[in-house]
Design a protein around this motif. Structure first.
Motif, PDB file in Angstrom:
ATOM      1  N   HIS A 275       6.594 -13.054 -17.094  1.00 59.61           N
ATOM      2  CA  HIS A 275       6.110 -11.730 -17.513  1.00 59.61           C
ATOM      3  C   HIS A 275       6.608 -10.633 -16.575  1.00 59.61           C
TER       4      HIS A 275
ATOM      5  N   GLU B 172       1.227  -9.289 -19.860  1.00 55.39           N
ATOM      6  CA  GLU B 172       0.456 -10.516 -19.589  1.00 55.39           C
ATOM      7  C   GLU B 172      -0.868 -10.210 -18.900  1.00 55.39           C
ATOM      8  N   GLU B 173      -0.857  -9.217 -18.041  1.00 53.66           N
ATOM      9  CA  GLU B 173      -2.072  -8.935 -17.262  1.00 53.66           C
ATOM     10  C   GLU B 173      -3.142  -8.204 -18.075  1.00 53.66           C
TER      11      GLU B 173
HETATM   12 ZN   LIG Z   1       0.880 -13.775 -13.867  1.00 57.32          ZN
END
Ligand SMILES: [Zn+2]
Length: 434
Positions: free
Chosen positions: A113, A175-176
């Motif tokens: 990511h 992703e976060e």
């Molecule tokens: Zn990560």
């Protein structure tokens, strides 16, 4: 068996134990390992370039800029690359997708990511080189892992070992903080999984207290629940009576206590994180703030509880939810409660195929002289993108860089873990794609 043959066997075993690396890599694999090592200074520069660009999830321009750098790397290795845009309303940068097609071996999906938890306003120093370890925004989560992935491919490419293989690489941009709706934000990842046989994810490599390395082929779901309770209000003097009942707060307490008494089992947790109750009770999920109005002499009319729920298998999740609904439905007189659930990350249930993939990774690591890789306890690994592909194909995570303090002011990474991780990953990818 004669004693001389026995002695020869013991000798051979002793030799193998003292020179594991030299004995176990094929000639091509040794060339791949050498290629990784030759590029180590270059790899560190690539890491620095990507880390110095702020790419907090909400900084779409920064996420794209990091993506542009990684895209050029993949282009130069003969991958077909494209940038996948997300709908503007989602307010996310999008994803980088790269593919190559061939006719041999397993079709692999490699996952990284581009974003970090460090948004533009972060005061954490972007890049702080310190010799053997570096500190910086997202060094171990997961710009180091992205570099491990790319350097593994780079070494395979230079040894001609990418020819005729089928690989998909996806670097997500959120992703976060996964964009909403999640089905749209993760559609490309799921599609790539459906077109692959196995997935390897390059989130940070974990270490045991004693120093041994670990990877994950199983982890728990992430999600939550909302319990809403209403009850008949009345004068407090009448509480416990047939006409007044017990009120919403006692009902919420009954339900929570019954969850605790009857549901606890390995790998299942259901923590209530916030509760509001009284005559009026409101909870705002966006600000994670609640407020309530109530008086001692009035039986509570409303209560709301917010909690999370984590389970290791879909079956465990369904069983827990069914039992929770049952408990919720067994209301005290004059009270009524409902519970709703959301699953933000599906569980990655442990499977035989997942265990075999870890074994192959561990063997690659040992053959390269780095020691075995153990299985990480599923309860200790946080949620990650690999969970969206786990329902479709066996997947292994934790192939990335090794560091500590992810998501904090002290996030740092062991520089040598890039080379080590890239050699291990390249050898594994090589073996899987023959
Ligand atoms: Zn990560």
């Amino acid at each position: 068996m004669t004693s001389s043959i026995l002695r020869a066997v013991f000798l051979a075993a002793a030799v193998a134990a003292s020179f594991p690396a030299l004995a176990q890599l094929t000639e091509t694999e040794q060339r791949i390992a050498t290629a990784v090592k030759a590029r180590s200074p270059e790899a560190l520069r690539l890491l620095e370039r990507t880390v110095r660009i702020n790419s907090g999830t909400m900084n779409a321009a920064g996420v794209r800029e990091v993506g542009t750098i990684l895209r050029a790397e993949l282009d130069s290795m003969g991958f077909q690359t494209r940038w996948v845009e997300m709908p503007p309303a989602m307010k996310r940068a999008g994803h980088l997708v790269a593919t190559r097609k061939g006719g041999q071996g397993k079709r692999l999906l490699l996952i990284g990511h581009l974003d970090t938890v460090f948004e533009l306003e972060s005061t954490v120093v972007p890049w702080d080189p310190g010799g053997e370890r570096v500190r910086g925004q997202g060094v171990s989560d997961m710009k180091g892992g992205n570099v491990v992935l790319l350097e593994a491919l780079r070494a395979l490419h230079s040894a001609g070992a990418l020819d005729n293989t089928t690989l998909s690489v996806i670097f997500t941009g959120d992703e976060e903080r996964v964009g909403a709706p999640q089905e749209v934000a993760r559609a490309d990842l799921v599609e790539a999984a459906k077109a692959s046989d196995l997935a390897l994810a390059f989130e940070a490599s974990a270490r045991r207290r004693g120093g041994g390395h670990m990877a994950s082929y199983a982890r728990r779901s992430a999600g939550g629940w909302t319990l809403t309770v209403t009850a008949r209000p009345g004068h407090s003097g009448g509480v416990f009576s047939e006409t007044s009942g017990y009120g919403a707060i006692y009902e919420a307490a009954r339900i929570l206590d019954e969850f605790r008494r009857s549901l606890i089992e390995p790998n299942l947790t259901f923590n209530p994180g916030a509760i509001v109750g009284g005559t009026n009770a409101r909870y705002d999920a966006d600000s994670a703030t609640g407020n309530a109005f109530g008086k001692n002499n009035v039986i509570a009319r409303e209560a709301q509880v917010r909690g999370d729920l984590r389970y290791l298998t879909a079956e465990q999740g369904e069983r827990a939810k069914a039992r929770m609904r049952e408990i919720v439905a067994a209301s005290l007189p004059h009270a009524k409660a409902t519970i709703t659930f959301v699953e933000t990350y599906p569980p990655q249930a442990p499977t035989e195929a997942g265990a075999r993939l870890l074994e192959e990774y561990s063997k690659a690591s040992q053959d390269a002289g780095f020691g075995p890789i153990g299985a990480m306890d599923p309860a200790f690994r946080g949620a990650g993108d690999v969970q969206f592909v786990a329902p479709y194909i066996p997947a292994l995570d934790g192939l990335g860089a090794s560091g500590s303090g992810a998501h904090t002011d002290f996030e740092e990474m062991e520089v040598a873990s890039i080379e080590r991780g890239a050699i291990r990953a390249a050898i594994l990818i090589h073996r899987l794609t023959r």
